[in-house]
Design a protein around this motif. Structure first.
Motif, PDB file in Angstrom:
ATOM      1  N   MET A 170       2.186   5.302  -6.561  1.00  0.00           N
ATOM      2  CA  MET A 170       1.006   4.437  -6.627  1.00  0.00           C
ATOM      3  C   MET A 170      -0.164   5.215  -7.204  1.00  0.00           C
ATOM      4  O   MET A 170      -0.291   6.420  -7.000  1.00  0.00           O
ATOM      5  CB  MET A 170       0.610   3.959  -5.228  1.00  0.00           C
ATOM      6  N   THR A 171      -1.054   4.495  -7.912  1.00  0.00           N
ATOM      7  CA  THR A 171      -2.310   5.120  -8.331  1.00  0.00           C
ATOM      8  C   THR A 171      -3.224   5.168  -7.111  1.00  0.00           C
ATOM      9  O   THR A 171      -2.984   4.490  -6.116  1.00  0.00           O
ATOM     10  CB  THR A 171      -3.011   4.280  -9.418  1.00  0.00           C
ATOM     11  N   ARG A 172      -4.294   5.980  -7.213  1.00  0.00           N
ATOM     12  CA  ARG A 172      -5.229   6.076  -6.082  1.00  0.00           C
ATOM     13  C   ARG A 172      -5.835   4.714  -5.768  1.00  0.00           C
ATOM     14  O   ARG A 172      -6.011   4.355  -4.604  1.00  0.00           O
ATOM     15  CB  ARG A 172      -6.354   7.076  -6.404  1.00  0.00           C
ATOM     16  N   LEU A 174      -4.605   1.680  -6.289  1.00  0.00           N
ATOM     17  CA  LEU A 174      -3.637   0.790  -5.637  1.00  0.00           C
ATOM     18  C   LEU A 174      -3.433   1.198  -4.183  1.00  0.00           C
ATOM     19  O   LEU A 174      -3.400   0.345  -3.286  1.00  0.00           O
ATOM     20  CB  LEU A 174      -2.298   0.839  -6.388  1.00  0.00           C
TER      21      LEU A 174
END
Ligand SMILES: Nc1ncnc2c1ncn2[C@@H]1O[C@H](COP(=O)(O)OP(=O)(O)OP(=O)(O)O)[C@@H](O)[C@H]1O
Ligand SMILES: [Mg+2]
Lengths: 268, 255
Positions: A170-172, A174
């Motif tokens: 996951m991105t930060r 998200l």
């Protein structure tokens, strides 16, 4: 079955009796007071002008709370970001807004035309109506407090949750939206509810710039008929209705969040 | 599959990894052992770039982790690309780190749906199959708080597998568990190993290391002291430090 005799507690009885008598006296002094015209209260409790003021108070509080929540989340994320500039900017904002009286902020926004005659192509007085000034002043003030509340909520979430989210790719952003903030909510809701109750009452301050809220409406009527106390009691009743509804909503929200995951503590 | 060359990592002034050299072949199960504070967790976290390394090179699947190399210069990767790399590496934590506000099933489908953008139906079907594989088909709708530690860790393994990783990292996956729950988690890991998954497992479960591990590496004070097939390393370690650590470990009761 054996009978159980409770320990006699005379102190508790005495204390309770004093409280009941005192409450009765206060109630009597209000209801029997010859200086209060109950007819006036009845006349204005549901008067259209008062109800319009009530509606505006609710709209103001909801808009300010929405601005406060969104901006508060942004400020909270800035506050824990790796960039020192963002951190300092967020802390500085909170310092400035929390460090000055809300009344002063409302007066500044309401009188912005004295500072800037034009905002871009528009005349300030056309844009910055008392309503707009009220929303902005209350919303910006609310944001500073919400930022602290949201930040505390985010920090209360176990660091391992971020690790697990990132490890899954996951991105930060998200991870923040889907994993961290939903968990932070449990910590955020109780103080945010209190904050909203404060906000409901703080809307009354915009009467100083003729914000058109409940208190403004009550004051306008009182200045015409001079029944100040009666109209304050009319307004008091509505403020109590609003704060009571909020308290109940807060209570329900806390219960539901608590049930959905008693887990954060259950898991190891 | 994994190649570490002189990997260094420091926190403030203290150097935690002092030049790690390690190769893990595809399909290999490497067990990493070593005293507390020797840097095992830190090394695992470097492999999927949860920590940035300060020196050396780290490759996973032939690709440099977290950086792009051009000539002599390393360019830090864009977040998207780091996430793409991490998505292909599964990680299982000592404390499970399940998402407490989601059911077991929701924990498993979260990343496939949000990160890999799989169709919901497909992700749910595969999640159900994974739950069955770790023996928890009946717990799909349970929240983590309603599961035992062993069950939580098995869900966590299924969650990592849902991203179809080519490499799995385990950081002391059983050391937070009550002794009677350790076996069920190790059993799941064993089936993974049998299926040919490449794994790096930090563990002090020597029975697991001996039977499921292809190789054991002993780490101390930020370096890999030695590594070798379990039987050799356990019976006749080449280094004094390894011998001392093993005798301390084996002197203790089973865990
Ligand atoms: N985020 C951090 N900031 C500062 N120091 C850290 C950080 N993470 C780890 N360390 C330090 O790095 C050293 C190695 O830690 P690490 O967790 O990698 O050891 P470990 O081999 O996994 O130990 P254990 O068996 O106890 O899990 C320790 O001295 C620890 O205090
Ligand atoms: Mg560790």
């Amino acid at each position: 079955m054996t009978r159980v005799v409770p320990l006699p507690r005379p102190g508790l009885w005495l204390g309770s009796a004093v409280v009941v008598v005192f409450a009765a006296l206060v109630a009597l002094s209000v209801f029997r007071n010859p200086n209060i015209r109950h007819g006036v209260i009845a006349q204005y409790q549901f008067a259209p002008a008062i109800l319009r003021g009530l509606e505006l108070t609710v709209v103001l509080a909801v808009l300010a709370a929405a601005i406060g929540l969104v901006l508060g989340v942004v400020l909270a994320v800035m506050r824990i970001s790796p960039s020192a500039i963002l951190r300092v900017a967020s802390a500085g904002y909170t310092w400035l807004v929390r460090g000055t009286p809300l009344l002063v902020q409302i007066l500044i926004w309401g009188n912005l035309a004295l500072l800037f005659e034009y905002l871009g192509p528009f005349r300030t007085n056309d844009v910055m109506t008392p309503f707009v000034a009220s929303v902005i002043a209350l919303g910006l003030n609310e944001a500073a407090y919400m930022a602290e509340i949201v930040r505390a909520g985010i920090l209360a979430v176990d660091r391992g949750q971020v690790d697990a989210s990132l490890a899954l790719g996951m991105t930060r952003g998200l991870a923040m939206r889907r994993i961290i903030l939903p968990q932070a909510l449990r910590v955020i809701v109780p103080p945010a509810g209190n904050q909203f109750i404060s906000l409901l009452k703080a809307t009354s301050l915009v009467s100083v710039i003729a914000g058109g809220d409940l208190l403004t409406a009550a004051e306008n009527i009182a200045s015409a008929n001079l029944h100040t106390i009666e109209l304050m009691l009319v307004a008091t009743f509505w403020y109590l209705v609003l704060t009571t509804i909020t308290s109940i909503a807060q209570h329900v929200a806390e219960r539901r969040l608590g049930r959905a995951h008693a887990s954060a503590h259950g898991g190891r | 599959m994994v190649r570490a060359q002189g990997v260094r990592k420091r926190f403030r002034r203290t150097e935690v990894l002092k030049g790690i050299d390690l190769d893990v072949a595809a399909g290999e199960v490497l067990c990493l052992i070593g005293p507390s504070g020797s840097g095992k967790s830190t090394f695992l976290r470097c492999v999927n770039h949860l920590e940035q390394i300060d020196g050396g090179r780290l490759y996973v699947g032939g690709e440099l982790v977290g950086y792009r190399e051009q000539g002599d210069v390393l360019y830090e990767m864009h977040e998207r690309d780091v996430c793409r790399q991490r998505a292909a590496i599964g990680m299982v934590f000592q404390r499970f780190n399940l998402f407490p506000h989601m059911t077991a099933l929701a924990n498993i489908v979260e990343a496939p749906i949000r990160v890999r953008r799989e169709p919901k139906r497909e992700a749910l079907d595969r999640a159900a199959a994974l739950l069955a594989r770790v023996g928890l088909a009946h717990k799909a709708n349970a929240y983590p708080s309603e599961l035992s530690g062993g069950q939580q860790q098995r869900v966590a393994i299924a969650r990592a597998l849902a991203m179809q990783p080519k490499l799995m990292l385990f950081d002391e996956p059983t050391s937070a568990l009550d002794p009677e729950l350790v076996g069920e988690v190790l059993a799941v890991m064993r089936t993974l190993a049998d299926d040919g998954m490449t794994m790096i497992v930090v563990t002090h479960e020597m029975a697991f290391a001996r039977e499921a591990g292809h190789r054991i590496a002993f780490m101390d004070d930020g370096v890999i002291v030695e590594s070798g097939p379990p039987r050799e390393l356990l019976s006749e370690p080449a280094h004094e430090r390894t011998r001392a650590f093993l005798s301390r470990l084996l002197a203790q009761p089973a865990r």
